[in-house]
Design an enzyme around this catalytic site. Sequence first.
Site, PDB file in Angstrom:
ATOM      1  N   ARG A 119      -3.540  10.593   1.121  1.00  0.00           N
ATOM      2  CA  ARG A 119      -2.303  11.365   1.315  1.00  0.00           C
ATOM      3  C   ARG A 119      -1.541  11.540  -0.001  1.00  0.00           C
ATOM      4  O   ARG A 119      -0.556  12.271  -0.062  1.00  0.00           O
ATOM      5  CB  ARG A 119      -1.345  10.625   2.262  1.00  0.00           C
ATOM      6  CG  ARG A 119      -1.867  10.317   3.612  1.00  0.00           C
ATOM      7  CD  ARG A 119      -1.778  11.458   4.569  1.00  0.00           C
ATOM      8  NE  ARG A 119      -0.443  11.986   4.783  1.00  0.00           N
ATOM      9  CZ  ARG A 119      -0.210  13.185   5.309  1.00  0.00           C
ATOM     10  NH1 ARG A 119      -1.204  13.964   5.639  1.00  0.00           N
ATOM     11  NH2 ARG A 119       1.027  13.601   5.511  1.00  0.00           N
ATOM     12  N   VAL A 140       6.865   8.292  16.254  1.00  0.00           N
ATOM     13  CA  VAL A 140       6.635   8.788  14.887  1.00  0.00           C
ATOM     14  C   VAL A 140       5.384   9.674  14.812  1.00  0.00           C
ATOM     15  O   VAL A 140       5.406  10.748  14.218  1.00  0.00           O
ATOM     16  CB  VAL A 140       6.555   7.622  13.880  1.00  0.00           C
ATOM     17  CG1 VAL A 140       6.331   8.140  12.466  1.00  0.00           C
ATOM     18  CG2 VAL A 140       7.829   6.787  13.937  1.00  0.00           C
ATOM     19  N   LYS A 144       0.831  -1.220   0.000  1.00  0.00           N
ATOM     20  CA  LYS A 144       0.000   0.000   0.000  1.00  0.00           C
ATOM     21  C   LYS A 144       0.859   1.261   0.000  1.00  0.00           C
ATOM     22  O   LYS A 144       0.504   2.250  -0.639  1.00  0.00           O
ATOM     23  CB  LYS A 144      -0.897  -0.007   1.241  1.00  0.00           C
ATOM     24  CG  LYS A 144      -1.409   1.348   1.635  1.00  0.00           C
ATOM     25  CD  LYS A 144      -1.973   1.372   3.027  1.00  0.00           C
ATOM     26  CE  LYS A 144      -2.102   2.770   3.563  1.00  0.00           C
ATOM     27  NZ  LYS A 144      -0.914   3.338   4.194  1.00  0.00           N
ATOM     28  N   ASN A 145       1.984   1.230   0.708  1.00  0.00           N
ATOM     29  CA  ASN A 145       2.786   2.449   0.801  1.00  0.00           C
ATOM     30  C   ASN A 145       3.806   2.584  -0.327  1.00  0.00           C
ATOM     31  O   ASN A 145       4.657   3.472  -0.288  1.00  0.00           O
ATOM     32  CB  ASN A 145       3.449   2.541   2.179  1.00  0.00           C
ATOM     33  CG  ASN A 145       2.428   2.845   3.263  1.00  0.00           C
ATOM     34  OD1 ASN A 145       1.279   3.149   2.952  1.00  0.00           O
ATOM     35  ND2 ASN A 145       2.825   2.752   4.519  1.00  0.00           N
ATOM     36  N   CYS A 196      -5.108   8.676   7.452  1.00  0.00           N
ATOM     37  CA  CYS A 196      -5.552   8.265   8.782  1.00  0.00           C
ATOM     38  C   CYS A 196      -5.424   9.392   9.803  1.00  0.00           C
ATOM     39  O   CYS A 196      -4.512  10.203   9.731  1.00  0.00           O
ATOM     40  CB  CYS A 196      -4.728   7.070   9.236  1.00  0.00           C
ATOM     41  SG  CYS A 196      -5.119   5.588   8.316  1.00  0.00           S
ATOM     42  N   ASP A 198       3.836   1.497  11.893  1.00  0.00           N
ATOM     43  CA  ASP A 198       2.675   0.763  11.387  1.00  0.00           C
ATOM     44  C   ASP A 198       2.596  -0.670  11.928  1.00  0.00           C
ATOM     45  O   ASP A 198       1.578  -1.338  11.766  1.00  0.00           O
ATOM     46  CB  ASP A 198       2.684   0.760   9.850  1.00  0.00           C
ATOM     47  CG  ASP A 198       2.741   2.174   9.308  1.00  0.00           C
ATOM     48  OD1 ASP A 198       1.985   3.023   9.806  1.00  0.00           O
ATOM     49  OD2 ASP A 198       3.569   2.441   8.424  1.00  0.00           O
ATOM     50  N   ARG A 232      -0.044  15.544  11.075  1.00  0.00           N
ATOM     51  CA  ARG A 232       0.410  15.216   9.728  1.00  0.00           C
ATOM     52  C   ARG A 232       0.516  16.430   8.791  1.00  0.00           C
ATOM     53  O   ARG A 232      -0.128  16.483   7.734  1.00  0.00           O
ATOM     54  CB  ARG A 232      -0.469  14.114   9.121  1.00  0.00           C
ATOM     55  CG  ARG A 232      -0.562  12.913  10.025  1.00  0.00           C
ATOM     56  CD  ARG A 232      -1.245  11.746   9.382  1.00  0.00           C
ATOM     57  NE  ARG A 232      -0.392  11.036   8.453  1.00  0.00           N
ATOM     58  CZ  ARG A 232      -0.781   9.987   7.742  1.00  0.00           C
ATOM     59  NH1 ARG A 232      -2.006   9.555   7.849  1.00  0.00           N
ATOM     60  NH2 ARG A 232       0.044   9.382   6.930  1.00  0.00           N
ATOM     61  N   ARG A 236      -8.234   0.595   2.944  1.00  0.00           N
ATOM     62  CA  ARG A 236      -7.102   1.389   2.458  1.00  0.00           C
ATOM     63  C   ARG A 236      -5.837   0.555   2.343  1.00  0.00           C
ATOM     64  O   ARG A 236      -4.973   0.860   1.534  1.00  0.00           O
ATOM     65  CB  ARG A 236      -6.823   2.553   3.411  1.00  0.00           C
ATOM     66  CG  ARG A 236      -7.962   3.498   3.611  1.00  0.00           C
ATOM     67  CD  ARG A 236      -7.528   4.593   4.563  1.00  0.00           C
ATOM     68  NE  ARG A 236      -6.663   5.527   3.884  1.00  0.00           N
ATOM     69  CZ  ARG A 236      -7.091   6.606   3.257  1.00  0.00           C
ATOM     70  NH1 ARG A 236      -8.370   6.881   3.266  1.00  0.00           N
ATOM     71  NH2 ARG A 236      -6.265   7.403   2.648  1.00  0.00           N
TER      72      ARG A 236
END
Length: 443
Positions: free
Chosen positions: A104, A339, A31-32, A128, A317, A133, A425
């Site tokens: 994002r 983080v 996903k990232n 999220c 994560d 952020r 997501r």
Amino acid sequence: MSVPSPALKTDHMILRGGRPLEGEVTLRGAKNALPKIMVAALLSGERCTLRNVSRIADVSIVSEMIVAMGGEVSSPEPDVLEICAANLRPMERSVLKEFSGKSRIPILTCGPLLARFGDAPVPSLGGCRIGSRPVDFHIRALQELGATLHDEAGNAHLTCERLTGNKIRLDYPSVGATEQVILAAVRAEGVTELSNAAMEPEIMDLIMVLQRMGAIISVDVDRVITILGVKELKGFDHSTLPDRLEAASWACAAIATNGKIFVRNAKQYHMMTFLNRYRQIGGDFRVTPDGIEFWREREKLRSTALETDVHPGFTTDYQQPFVIALTQAEGVSIVHETVYEQRFGYVDALNRMGAKIQLYRECLGGLKCRFGQRNYKHSAVIVGPTPLHGAEIDIPDLRAGFSYVIAALAAEGVSKLTNTGLIERGYENLVAKLRGLGAEIVE
Ligand code: EPU
């Protein structure tokens, strides 16, 4: 053929827990990584082929965004995407409005749009709800590369003649800001040296794609990435790396439910920090050429103290699913989240399920953290083992959502989870995978 979209469209799930999850799940592209590689395709006028594509929301959103900007996106096979941005147009306000807030990813179009048109609108961002952020690093870095920010009545946009390489240092190794600089600098004039860069495996995957496209990028071990700008980039054919965050989530599900799960395509190299912790608390794993099998080795799990950090540290994560496993460990565990300032929002509901987790504003760990002496409850003390029982829970974010699924399956009784669409997501075919592992999904 149309672009794949997520199969799961439910907004709630009713689960009965108390059974071990056993069997096999298959990972596809991360996903990232996937949506960022799709943005890289905007840098070229040639056809780009992306393989190992998961049906997750961000892929659909970015596909729609590219089409709305005049690009072509098709799916000749279920896990393949073909993108051609030859006829790309500057992003119109209406397109920006439609996609701002959904994901994002739109902020990462700034570099490619500046390279192609000298103008890029700055979107407001979705994603999220786990902290403030901001995007200040992104904007500052683009300004350091020569872009000018215009903020007309709240409609921010960036312009430039041509971006020019520069020495840029990030205040923090942000994943998104690192990608922003790379995607902008590949077509800038001259050399860009980015220091304090993030080095996540997904960023390395993006760099490999760009290298195939003709970019000249080198990566040093001390968080320095050097990019020599080029005038043109070609198309690419790339198979995306598998999703290590999903792999770790299933590993936590195996240990929390006392089951055994083979995660096909999981790669040891991407997950070494996680695997060490997993073994330390009493899980074990077997690495094969096709994937990794995870299970609980010790009947009584051991507690631990850990801090989340940028890669190669213990990725934030992994934190939420891992905490579910720690509720079943003997003694006191400590988790210091460094983080995101608000990534423990999911803990209240876990306590309602029977967990004993207390949050603290203090930094309970040795890492230099940006949230100490500020008003953020970013350290957790978990006392275990605590039997969990079913509850009604509204899902606040992606990883918390999956973690509640694990907690519900480890718990006695029935749980109702709402807002499960958020899990789409990052987790493809969640319901089918859970059923395949023997989870009892009542509805
Ligand atoms: N930050 C700033 N200013 C910026 C950018 C970031 O202060 O301009 C701060 C953030 O507020 C945060 C920290 O830097 O405290 C790290 O944020 P980062 O930019 O690294 O996060 P991101 O790029 O927005 C990606 C992943 C996240 C993952 C983080 C950290 C994507 C689409 N998202 O976010 O994934 O948690 O990196 O590894 O790649 C998830 O998968 O559940 C998820 C949230």
